[in-house]
Design a protein around this motif. Structure first.
Motif, mmCIF file in Angstrom:
data_model
loop_
_atom_site.group_PDB
_atom_site.id
_atom_site.type_symbol
_atom_site.label_atom_id
_atom_site.label_comp_id
_atom_site.label_asym_id
_atom_site.label_seq_id
_atom_site.Cartn_x
_atom_site.Cartn_y
_atom_site.Cartn_z
ATOM 1 N N THR A 55 -0.366 6.071 -2.481
ATOM 2 C CA THR A 55 -0.585 5.283 -1.260
ATOM 3 C C THR A 55 -2.029 4.817 -1.224
ATOM 4 O O THR A 55 -2.944 5.586 -1.520
ATOM 5 C CB THR A 55 -0.297 6.136 -0.010
ATOM 6 O OG1 THR A 55 1.053 6.619 -0.065
ATOM 7 C CG2 THR A 55 -0.487 5.329 1.258
ATOM 8 N N ASP A 56 -2.230 3.554 -0.885
ATOM 9 C CA ASP A 56 -3.581 3.017 -0.747
ATOM 10 C C ASP A 56 -4.029 3.227 0.702
ATOM 11 O O ASP A 56 -3.789 2.389 1.574
ATOM 12 C CB ASP A 56 -3.614 1.537 -1.122
ATOM 13 C CG ASP A 56 -5.024 0.989 -1.262
ATOM 14 O OD1 ASP A 56 -5.940 1.577 -0.649
ATOM 15 O OD2 ASP A 56 -5.205 -0.018 -1.961
ATOM 16 N N GLU A 57 -4.671 4.370 0.946
ATOM 17 C CA GLU A 57 -5.055 4.730 2.313
ATOM 18 C C GLU A 57 -6.045 3.746 2.907
ATOM 19 O O GLU A 57 -6.015 3.471 4.120
ATOM 20 C CB GLU A 57 -5.644 6.145 2.346
ATOM 21 C CG GLU A 57 -4.654 7.264 2.074
ATOM 22 C CD GLU A 57 -4.431 7.526 0.596
ATOM 23 O OE1 GLU A 57 -5.068 6.811 -0.246
ATOM 24 O OE2 GLU A 57 -3.639 8.416 0.255
ATOM 25 N N ASP A 100 7.905 4.537 7.595
ATOM 26 C CA ASP A 100 7.274 4.476 6.261
ATOM 27 C C ASP A 100 5.940 5.216 6.253
ATOM 28 O O ASP A 100 5.609 5.915 5.290
ATOM 29 C CB ASP A 100 7.070 3.022 5.840
ATOM 30 C CG ASP A 100 8.314 2.420 5.194
ATOM 31 O OD1 ASP A 100 9.376 3.092 5.229
ATOM 32 O OD2 ASP A 100 8.232 1.296 4.668
ATOM 33 N N LEU A 146 -4.299 0.835 4.570
ATOM 34 C CA LEU A 146 -3.687 1.241 5.836
ATOM 35 C C LEU A 146 -4.739 1.317 6.937
ATOM 36 O O LEU A 146 -4.522 0.843 8.065
ATOM 37 C CB LEU A 146 -2.991 2.594 5.681
ATOM 38 C CG LEU A 146 -1.858 2.683 4.650
ATOM 39 C CD1 LEU A 146 -1.263 4.091 4.643
ATOM 40 C CD2 LEU A 146 -0.773 1.661 4.937
ATOM 41 N N GLU A 187 4.866 8.446 3.849
ATOM 42 C CA GLU A 187 3.840 8.251 2.815
ATOM 43 C C GLU A 187 2.515 8.947 3.105
ATOM 44 O O GLU A 187 1.639 8.978 2.247
ATOM 45 C CB GLU A 187 3.594 6.748 2.623
ATOM 46 C CG GLU A 187 4.786 5.977 2.119
ATOM 47 C CD GLU A 187 5.225 6.396 0.728
ATOM 48 O OE1 GLU A 187 4.357 6.819 -0.076
ATOM 49 O OE2 GLU A 187 6.434 6.324 0.439
ATOM 50 N N THR A 188 2.325 9.448 4.310
ATOM 51 C CA THR A 188 1.052 10.102 4.644
ATOM 52 C C THR A 188 1.338 11.472 5.252
ATOM 53 O O THR A 188 2.476 11.809 5.538
ATOM 54 C CB THR A 188 0.233 9.248 5.632
ATOM 55 O OG1 THR A 188 1.012 9.020 6.824
ATOM 56 C CG2 THR A 188 -0.149 7.910 5.019
ATOM 57 N N GLU A 230 -1.720 11.042 9.138
ATOM 58 C CA GLU A 230 -0.426 10.462 9.513
ATOM 59 C C GLU A 230 -0.331 10.280 11.022
ATOM 60 O O GLU A 230 0.076 9.216 11.512
ATOM 61 C CB GLU A 230 0.706 11.368 9.033
ATOM 62 C CG GLU A 230 2.083 10.968 9.547
ATOM 63 C CD GLU A 230 3.094 12.108 9.483
ATOM 64 O OE1 GLU A 230 3.986 12.143 10.348
ATOM 65 O OE2 GLU A 230 2.981 12.967 8.579
ATOM 66 N N ALA A 270 0.817 -1.218 0.000
ATOM 67 C CA ALA A 270 0.000 0.000 0.000
ATOM 68 C C ALA A 270 0.847 1.262 0.000
ATOM 69 O O ALA A 270 0.364 2.337 -0.382
ATOM 70 C CB ALA A 270 -0.917 -0.002 1.221
ATOM 71 N N MET A 271 2.112 1.145 0.442
ATOM 72 C CA MET A 271 2.962 2.337 0.521
ATOM 73 C C MET A 271 4.113 2.328 -0.477
ATOM 74 O O MET A 271 4.875 3.289 -0.562
ATOM 75 C CB MET A 271 3.531 2.461 1.952
ATOM 76 C CG MET A 271 2.483 2.723 3.013
ATOM 77 S SD MET A 271 3.183 3.009 4.672
ATOM 78 C CE MET A 271 3.628 1.328 5.148
ATOM 79 N N LYS A 272 4.250 1.269 -1.266
ATOM 80 C CA LYS A 272 5.377 1.130 -2.183
ATOM 81 C C LYS A 272 5.062 1.802 -3.512
ATOM 82 O O LYS A 272 3.934 1.764 -3.989
ATOM 83 C CB LYS A 272 5.667 -0.358 -2.401
ATOM 84 C CG LYS A 272 6.952 -0.653 -3.160
ATOM 85 C CD LYS A 272 7.169 -2.157 -3.239
ATOM 86 C CE LYS A 272 8.462 -2.480 -3.981
ATOM 87 N NZ LYS A 272 8.695 -3.944 -4.069
#
Length: 450
Positions: A162-164, A197, A167, A201-202, A207, A156-158
């Motif tokens: 980002t696939d919130e 990470d 998360l 990413e957020t 975040e 999700a973070m790569k």
């Protein structure tokens, strides 16, 4: 503070107007144990009796398919009676909260316990220690593999974007022990820090919320304390939230983790941040000499504490702040509740109003925190949540840290939501929705189980 109570249908009968509160009956007090509304007993208790230990709360069974999960069917045998042996272990995370009124993990001693043994008699056995909250005790091996979720979080973070949703779905649904396993699996598998990470990413309050979850309850407390005492000024309200009304076991865990993480003692940092008398109050709290939850309420001790508080406040010119702070820091919730009840009976004035009139600043707020938590911890939690959203602008750091803190214990969360509904005539979820937006909103709503 006073609350209007509610009546109760005969045992085994369907609730009156399912999903609604029955009409109030004169003079009843919200329950400290048993079903809500209270099936028996009224507040104040009869002369010479203390209000019973808080065991139940405000949890109301939702319609099928909604969160929290359904309880046992209405009309089953009543929950464990007060004074019976405590349950062997806390509810599994995500499990049904159980019949309304079931005791929380900590159990208080019985009210009206006999006075200490006569002089020369064998010493009474010490009260068994209150166990640490989930996530604050020694590391445990659990039958859960975090590898798949760790891979999903990394995916999700790569790369770009980002696939919130991933998360949120993963991090908001783990208990403290699973979060520890997941964070370790992520770092072992990818040689990367999950928390770092997330930070990369957020952004913003989204975040902040994800980081609180990823750290787990203990390390979130440790970092929040450090941040509250770093830079100009001290966020005293954060110290109240984390350190007051905690078990000795939890305080020892927090102090140890703080020392391990920052190579400095929590006590030394508190000394440098608070004014003289408030500093002494928090050092008494950090000494972790609070009566264990199983320690009984002894009438002679209650009377002595009541008179000591009176002589230190209303009964003299000036106020002996440290004496009052010592009593509040070293008594358990059941004992403080008995003190408050007896003070009202004896002097016809609430202990809350005495503190409000005799103290000021951070010390007043800290003492009121301890008192209100002892009298009704679920209602107090509901008030803390509302305070973080009331007025101009939302105090986002408080809203997030409080939502995340209460979400770790689903039984407690269900009762806090019920208390919030009773006091503010709206659901906690709808209030949060109105004060937040975007992924931040989605995360907070997921944490409260909607």
């Amino acid at each position: 503070m006073s609350y209007q109570g509610y009546g109760q249908q005969p045992y085994g009968q369907p609730p009156q107007g399912y999903g609604q509160y029955p009409p109030p009956q004169q003079g009843q007090y919200p329950p400290q144990q048993g079903h809500y509304p209270p099936p028996q007993g009224q507040y104040p208790p009869q002369q010479g009796q203390y209000p019973p230990p808080q065991q139940g709360g405000y949890y109301q069974q939702p319609p099928p398919g909604q969160y929290p999960p359904q309880q046992a069917p209405y009309g089953q045998p009543p929950p464990q009676q007060y004074g019976a042996p405590p349950p062997h272990s806390p509810q599994p995370y995500g499990a049904p909260p159980g019949q309304y009124g079931a005791p929380p993990p900590q159990q208080g001693g019985y009210y009206g316990a006999p006075p200490p043994a006569p002089y020369g008699a064998p010493p009474a056995q010490a009260a068994p220690p209150t166990p640490p909250s989930l996530g604050y005790g020694a590391p445990q091996i659990i039958q859960w593999d975090g590898t798949q979720d760790a891979q999903a979080l990394r995916g999700a973070m790569k790369g770009f974007g980002t696939d919130e949703k991933v998360l949120i779905n993963i991090l908001s649904r783990k208990d403290p022990l699973q979060i520890e396993v997941l964070r370790t699996a992520f770092e072992r598998q990818f040689k990367r820090s999950l928390v770092e990470d997330i930070k990369k990413e957020t952004r913003s309050w989204f975040e902040y919320g994800l980081v609180q979850l990823a750290r787990g309850p203990l390390m979130a407390d440790v970092h929040n304390l450090y941040d509250a005492m770093s830079g100009p000024g001290t966020k005293e309200i954060v110290l109240n939230d984390i350190l007051l009304s905690r078990s000795n076991a939890d305080l020892h865990a927090i102090k140890s983790a703080y020392q391990r993480t920052f190579r400095r003692s929590l006590e030394s940092d508190v000394k440098g941040e608070l004014s003289f008398k408030t500093e002494r109050m928090f050092l008494i709290v950090l000494a972790a000499n609070r009566a264990e939850d199983s320690a009984p309420v002894i009438p002679q001790q209650v009377e002595q504490d009541v008179m000591s508080i009176y002589k230190a406040t209303e009964g003299k010119v000036g106020t002996d702040e440290i004496l009052v702070c010592s009593i509040f820091a070293n008594r358990n919730d059941n004992q403080i509740r008995a003190i408050a009840h007896t003070y009202k009976q004896k002097f016809n004035r609430s202990l809350e109003s005495v503190i409000d009139g005799e103290f000021s600043g951070h010390m007043k707020e800290a003492l009121l925190f301890q008192l209100l938590h002892a009298v009704d911890k679920y209602m107090h939690a509901a008030m803390l949540l509302e305070d973080s959203m009331a007025g101009l602008g939302t105090k986002d750091h408080l809203l997030i840290s409080r939502v995340v803190r209460f979400h770790w214990d689903r039984q407690e969360l269900a009762n806090v939501k019920g208390a919030y509904q009773q006091r503010y005539k709206k659901s906690l979820t709808s209030r949060i929705r109105g004060e937040t937006s975007g992924d931040y909103r989605t995360l907070m709503v997921a944490c409260v189980g909607e």
